[in-house]
Enzyme design. Structure first.
Site, short mmCIF file in Angstrom:
data_model
loop_
_atom_site.label_atom_id
_atom_site.label_comp_id
_atom_site.label_asym_id
_atom_site.label_seq_id
_atom_site.Cartn_x
_atom_site.Cartn_y
_atom_site.Cartn_z
N HIS A 35 0.66 6.61 3.13
CA HIS A 35 -0.10 7.41 2.18
C HIS A 35 0.79 8.13 1.19
O HIS A 35 0.42 8.37 0.06
CB HIS A 35 -1.00 8.38 2.95
CG HIS A 35 -1.88 7.60 3.87
ND1 HIS A 35 -1.81 7.71 5.23
CD2 HIS A 35 -2.77 6.63 3.60
CE1 HIS A 35 -2.65 6.85 5.75
NE2 HIS A 35 -3.24 6.19 4.80
N CYS A 55 -9.27 -6.42 -6.92
CA CYS A 55 -8.64 -5.10 -6.96
C CYS A 55 -7.47 -4.93 -6.00
O CYS A 55 -7.01 -3.82 -5.78
CB CYS A 55 -9.68 -4.00 -6.72
SG CYS A 55 -10.41 -4.06 -5.08
C1 PEP Z 1 -7.50 -4.53 -0.48
O1 PEP Z 1 -7.60 -4.72 0.72
O2 PEP Z 1 -7.08 -5.38 -1.29
C2 PEP Z 1 -7.89 -3.24 -1.06
C3 PEP Z 1 -7.91 -3.06 -2.36
O3 PEP Z 1 -8.16 -2.23 -0.21
P1 PEP Z 1 -7.02 -1.36 0.55
O4 PEP Z 1 -5.69 -1.80 0.02
O5 PEP Z 1 -7.32 0.06 0.28
O6 PEP Z 1 -7.25 -1.78 1.98
#
Ligand code: PEP
Ligand code: MG
Length: 746
Positions: free
Chosen positions: A363, A676
């Site tokens: 984090h 994303c």
């Molecule tokens: C992912 O898994 O690509 C995502 C965007 O979520 P996180 O990285 O927060 O798990």
């Protein structure tokens, strides 16, 4: 331990201290010290070897060997008996040195007539600064008392070296902390920065390693241990500790009550060390052992002991984390580790962050990204090498920290910074322009966010909106569950900052690597495949409901976009959507304004969802591919495990074909689709994703410029052809073909 021995040892330390006190040069001090030790121990030879550079030791002073050899005799780490002591950080004690394996004959020293050899490492906090050696003609092994005496002396020498007592003549005697050093780690966030060190927890400096009154020093030690012990006990009683924390505290308590540890420190004090020097001597030994321990349990316990020693040192020296020092200009933070909340407290003042521990997915790393400052993690020894105020250059592209850089490095680095500044200028000039490719396709550029600190980037980066708002960050940076009113006020601020831009709020995505500090962690054999994200939200809907309510209230009549994380099957989506509908109904009954429009989508993070019934694609408001998770499940390779993570490339044809399949299914039902995961922010990956049909990408703000710049210079039809050709040829990975194509374009 014999009292006579202790008295002798104290006398020797007292003399050493006096030898240090005068106005002598560094060389004179070293010469006096070797003379004092040889006389006191009754050996013909005493020599001090110090590191000249990372792996060369140099004879810096001697009593008994040929003085012409001083500053001439050198050996590499591991070479000869001296090199062996330094490498192993262990004592070598032999009655017959020439017969000892690894012995190296150094004719210039005239040491061939000395048969016995005792070498002890000069250690400071587990780091080897040099080697202290005594030799004698008579063939005999040195006694335990003699070894111990030499270790105590070595400890004092280490402290004196730390304080710069040997600065002056001879290159080997430059204070360690004045030499240029390069340390390597792992890139947590790209970028380059120049600045000055700011230690999160400044190292404790022991200025009085020698003490005359052992009784008083033992009292001081006992008082400090008592203070620390009661603090740990209090934590155990009052804090709402979970099982794991309680185990750690128990381990603390075990050491705080450890008779062995206390006894050793008392012996050190009786031999003439001050209370703090005794703590540090044992801490140094523990660190040296930690470096060699292969058993993970033992390593953890030694690390507990290390933490405990630090606390004790702070109590004894009165040096808290806040020393009153002023933060330098362009501070680069150096810490063993740091929590997200503490990092946020420093905020935008920092120009870079270097951590000894930490991880790419931690984090703190997410916060560093939000602050858009370079971050390097896993930089071993950073807190040992750096001093507050030191000049430093952070190369967040290569994962390198140049500490106290020399002129050549400074010039090269400044060139690199200038190049980056020029690139940033180029990106700024296209900030308001669309990511329109040469073939006339426009790709939507959105940003990922999660903190208040991200919001200024909405304007600065040229993002068209927030494609992924990681709401869990607000939960992760606190030490208790946020209230609905707090969340709703926060979301409202986000929406206000975004103005007319769309913000996709992803509901709480916890579990796996994201464990809330105030929630009981689940003891799951495989957390990444465990009870996480929407699974938690549906099984225990209290928090999800509270969050949905907060979002509706924050929208206050405006448009609202909500996305559910980690949906693996159709039903999970319909259940989550039903929760949203219920929340709307409840809010309506309570008389709150409802959003003008609600758009509800899901993240595609498991391969299963790509094969959900067509009905799902028809029903879902939009889909966003979470490439980070999707890739780990597609290749069955843990995203947190450095060893396997890099093994599988996003541009592997299997993965690209899979994404293409998702694009096709969404096209069939006109379902808006975006990407994303981190790959959306990598220019070459983003180019390939766009060329196989993705029209919206969401990435960290700092990536928007580079990705947009490449897209605007590219022809997606051509790129697609390169991918198809590579596939037809049977390439496993399209990256080489793409790179070759791009090189041809330049
Ligand atoms: C992912 O898994 O690509 C995502 C965007 O979520 P996180 O990285 O927060 O798990
Ligand atoms: Mg994910």
């Amino acid at each position: 331990m014999a009292e006579r021995f202790e008295t002798e040892s104290r006398k020797l330390l007292g003399r050493l201290r006096d030898a240090m006190a005068g106005d002598d040069t560094g060389q004179m001090r070293l010469d006096k010290i070797t003379h004092l030790i040889a006389t006191s121990i009754g050996s013909e030879v005493c020599s001090i070897y110090l590191f000249r550079d990372e792996d060369t030791l140099e004879l810096c002073a001697t009593e008994g060997l040929n003085t012409e050899a001083v500053h001439q005799t050198r050996m590499r780490l591991g070479e000869g008996l001296v090199g062996k002591v330094a490498r192993r950080r262990k004592v070598v004690n032999t009655a017959n040195a020439p017969q000892e394996p690894g012995f190296r004959f150094m004719p210039e020293t005239g040491e061939e007539i000395f048969s016995s050899f005792l070498g002890v490492p000069i250690l400071r906090l587990g780091e080897t600064l040099g080697v202290l050696v005594v030799q004698s003609k008579q063939s005999r092994e040195f006694s335990t008392d003699e070894i111990y005496a030499l270790e105590v002396v070595a400890m004092v020498l280490a402290e004196m070296a730390e304080l710069g007592a040997f600065i002056g003549e001879g290159s080997a005697m430059k204070a360690r902390h004045s030499q240029p050093t390069m340390l390597r780690g792992t890139v947590g966030q790209e970028g380059v920065a120049e600045g000055h060190i700011w230690l999160h927890e400044p190292r404790v400096v022991v200025t009085n390693p020698v003490a005359d009154d052992p009784k008083r020093e033992i009292e001081r030690l006992n008082e400090a241990v008592e203070e620390m012990r009661s603090a740990v006990d209090k934590m155990l009683v009052t804090a709402a500790v979970d099982k794991e924390q309680a185990e750690i505290l128990e381990a603390y308590r075990m050491f705080a009550n450890s008779k062995g540890w206390m006894r050793r420190m008392e012996e050190d004090i009786n031999s003439g060390l001050s209370a703090e020097a005794a703590v540090e001597k044992e801490q140094s030994l523990a660190r040296a052992r930690m470096g060699q321990a292969t058993d993970s349990y033992l390593r953890e316990r030694l690390s507990d002991l290390d933490d405990l020693s630090n606390r004790l040192l702070r109590i004894l020296t009165g040096q808290g984390a806040d020393t009153g020092a002023e933060m330098p200009e362009n501070p680069i933070l150096v810490a063993r580790n740091i929590g997200p909340a503490e990092l946020l407290d420093y905020g935008r003042k920092l120009k870079g962050v270097i951590l000894e521990q930490g991880s790419v997915g931690s984090h703190a790393a997410i916060v560093a990204r939000a602050l858009a400052i370079p971050l390097i993690v896993h930089v071993e020894r950073a807190t040992l090498e750096a001093l507050n105020g030191d000049h430093v250059m952070v190369d967040g592209e290569q994962g390198i920290m140049h500490l106290r850089p020399d002129e050549i490095v400074v010039n090269a680095f400044r060139d690199k910074m200038a190049m980056q500044a020029a690139a940033n200028e180029r990106y700024a000039s296209i900030r308001k322009k669309k990511a329109r490719t040469l073939c006339g396709t426009t790709v939507g550029m959105h940003m990922n966010a999660g903190l208040m600190a991200d919001l200024p980037s909405l304007q600065g980066s040229g993002a068209e909106g927030v494609g992924l708002f990681r709401t869990e960050l607000q939960f992760l940076i606190r030490n208790k569950m946020p209230k609905r009113s707090e969340l709703s006020a926060f979301y409202a601020r986000v929406l206000e900052a975004a103005d007319t831009k769309r913000v996709v709020f992803r509901t709480l995505d916890i579990g796996s690597d994201k464990v809330l500090p105030y929630m009981k962690p689940n003891d799951e054999p495989n957390p990444a495949l465990g009870w996480r994200a929407i699974r938690v939200g549906l099984d225990k809907p209290g928090v999800l409901r509270m969050q949905l309510q907060a979002l509706i209230r924050a929208a206050n009549g405006r448009q609202l976009t909500v996305m559910f994380p980690f949906v693996a099957q159709y039903e999970e989506y319909t259940q989550a959507k039903a929760e949203m509908e219920k929340a709307m109904e409840r809010e309506r009954r309570l008389g709150h304004a409802l959003p003008s429009k609600v758009d509800i989508g899901a993240m595609l993070e498991t391969p299963s969802l790509a094969f959900a019934p067509l009905k799902f694609f028809e029903e879902v408001g939009f889909l966003s591919i979470g490439g980070n998770d999707l890739k780990q499940f597609f290749f069955a390779a843990d995203r947190e495990n450095e060893r396997v993570r890099r093994r599988y490339d996003t541009l592997n044809v299997s993965f690209l074909s899979f994404i293409e399949r998702v694009v096709e299914r969404c096209a069939q039902t006109d379902t808006p689709l975006s990407f994303c995961g981190e790959d959306a922010g990598r220019p070459i990956e983003a180019l390939c994703l766009a060329s196989i049909g993705l029209r919206d990408l969401s990435m960290r703000p700092s990536s928007i410029g580079p990705v947009k710049s490449l897209l605007r210079r590219s022809n997606l039809t051509e790129v697609r052809k390169v991918i198809m050709d590579a596939r037809h040829r049977g390439d496993m990975n399209v990256r080489p073909a793409i790179l070759e194509y791009l090189h041809r374009q330049i």
